[in-house]
Enzyme design. Structure first.
Site, short mmCIF file in Angstrom:
data_model
loop_
_atom_site.label_atom_id
_atom_site.label_comp_id
_atom_site.label_asym_id
_atom_site.label_seq_id
_atom_site.Cartn_x
_atom_site.Cartn_y
_atom_site.Cartn_z
N CYS A 120 0.83 -1.23 -0.08
CA CYS A 120 0.01 0.16 0.09
C CYS A 120 0.82 1.31 0.02
O CYS A 120 0.46 2.12 -0.79
CB CYS A 120 -0.75 0.07 1.36
SG CYS A 120 -2.15 1.14 1.13
N CYS A 121 1.84 1.25 0.83
CA CYS A 121 2.87 2.32 0.95
C CYS A 121 3.63 2.54 -0.38
O CYS A 121 3.72 3.81 -0.98
CB CYS A 121 3.81 2.30 2.02
SG CYS A 121 3.24 2.72 3.56
N CYS A 203 -1.26 8.95 7.03
CA CYS A 203 -2.20 8.36 6.57
C CYS A 203 -3.16 8.22 7.72
O CYS A 203 -2.61 7.77 8.70
CB CYS A 203 -2.28 7.23 5.62
SG CYS A 203 -1.77 7.48 4.00
N CYS A 206 -3.28 4.71 9.50
CA CYS A 206 -1.91 4.34 10.08
C CYS A 206 -1.45 5.31 11.15
O CYS A 206 -0.17 5.22 11.31
CB CYS A 206 -1.20 4.05 8.66
SG CYS A 206 -1.84 2.87 7.64
N CYS A 230 8.36 4.83 6.34
CA CYS A 230 6.99 4.94 5.71
C CYS A 230 7.47 4.18 4.13
O CYS A 230 6.47 3.85 3.23
CB CYS A 230 6.47 6.13 5.26
SG CYS A 230 7.57 7.27 4.62
S1 SF4 Z 1 0.62 4.77 5.55
FE1 SF4 Z 1 -1.16 3.45 5.19
S2 SF4 Z 1 -2.79 4.15 4.13
FE2 SF4 Z 1 -1.11 5.17 3.77
S3 SF4 Z 1 -0.17 4.39 2.12
FE3 SF4 Z 1 0.84 3.52 3.79
S4 SF4 Z 1 -0.10 1.55 4.52
FE4 SF4 Z 1 -1.42 2.75 2.79
#
Ligand code: SF4
Length: 245
Positions: A120-121, A203, A206, A230
């Site tokens: 996701c990141c 985010c 998170c 991140c």
């Molecule tokens: S911080 Fe969380 S929602 Fe944002 S990109 Fe990374 S995993 Fe995805």
């Protein structure tokens, strides 16, 4: 500045300088081929204020992951209003890859595994970051040495070896107290979540508030025991991006 030798020469000129001196040197040498990577956290708004006072049309980019807290959009709007000449570029992830990821693994996949969180990141942050950095000779960050142990030996200028460009960290020697003193003395807009015990803001799903005494980045991906980075300052193997020594 794409080699260790270039970085070492620049380091001799920048070490021990104030953040404003580092930014003046950087903008004189590199504008418009250098930009601040901003998530509009406390360090970033300090750098924005300093940069706007040196060069009102300085370049800034931010990554809109689609999962940011409302308060981050509010501070982005306030910054645009206060510094109208600043060139702020908002980067978005690729729609198709986000859509496929969510279809395959669900909207909150990051809670299920470290692998999912990294995916996701990567899709929402790292890939847009790579696009934002393409064509730049350098990027500026709000990293401070005392934020995490991972950052303890970082320097004011480093080689981003993954991308073969330089990375400049004007606040590397500053403390959290210095950051907040600057914000209050200069009336800089800041993210309202900082007043609710969110020292580090990413985010919404998170990021959580921290308890007194917790590490400043303890509220990021708190359900994981691994590092609280991140992906923006780490390579694809999860190692911190730093100079090649
Ligand atoms: S911080 Fe969380 S929602 Fe944002 S990109 Fe990374 S995993 Fe995805």
């Amino acid at each position: 500045m794409t080699t260790k030798a270039d970085i070492d020469i620049a380091l001799t000129q920048l070490q021990g300088k104030s953040p404003q001196e580092v930014l003046t040197w950087t903008l004189e040498q590199l504008h418009p081929h250098v930009a601040l990577a901003s998530s509009f956290g406390a360090e970033d708004v300090v750098l924005i204020d300093m940069m706007a006072k040196i060069r009102p049309d300085a370049c800034v980019f931010t990554l809109d992951t689609g999962r940011l807290p409302y308060e981050t959009y509010d501070v982005l709007a306030a910054i645009r209003q206060k510094y109208p000449q600043l060139q702020i570029q908002v980067m978005f992830p690729q729609t198709d890859t986000v859509q496929q990821m969510v279809q395959d693994k669900g909207i909150n996949l990051f809670y299920d595994s470290v692998e999912n969180r990294k995916q996701c990141c990567y899709i929402r942050k790292v890939e847009p970051l790579n696009r934002a950095l393409a064509g730049l000779k350098s990027w500026i960050t709000g990293l401070r040495r005392d934020q995490t142990t991972n950052r303890a030996d970082m320097r004011v200028i480093e080689l981003d070896a993954e991308r073969s460009i330089s990375k400049i960290n004007p606040l590397i020697d500053w403390t959290n107290d210095q950051v907040w003193e600057y914000i209050h003395q200069n009336g800089v807009p800041y993210n309202a979540l900082h007043d609710k015990n969110y020292p580090s803001i990413g985010c919404a799903p998170c990021t959580r508030a921290i308890a007194p005494g917790e590490d400043l980045r303890a509220g990021r991906w708190w359900w994981e025991q691994s590092n609280q980075e991140c992906g923006l300052h780490v390579n694809e193997q999860g190692e911190l991006v730093r100079s090649k020594a």
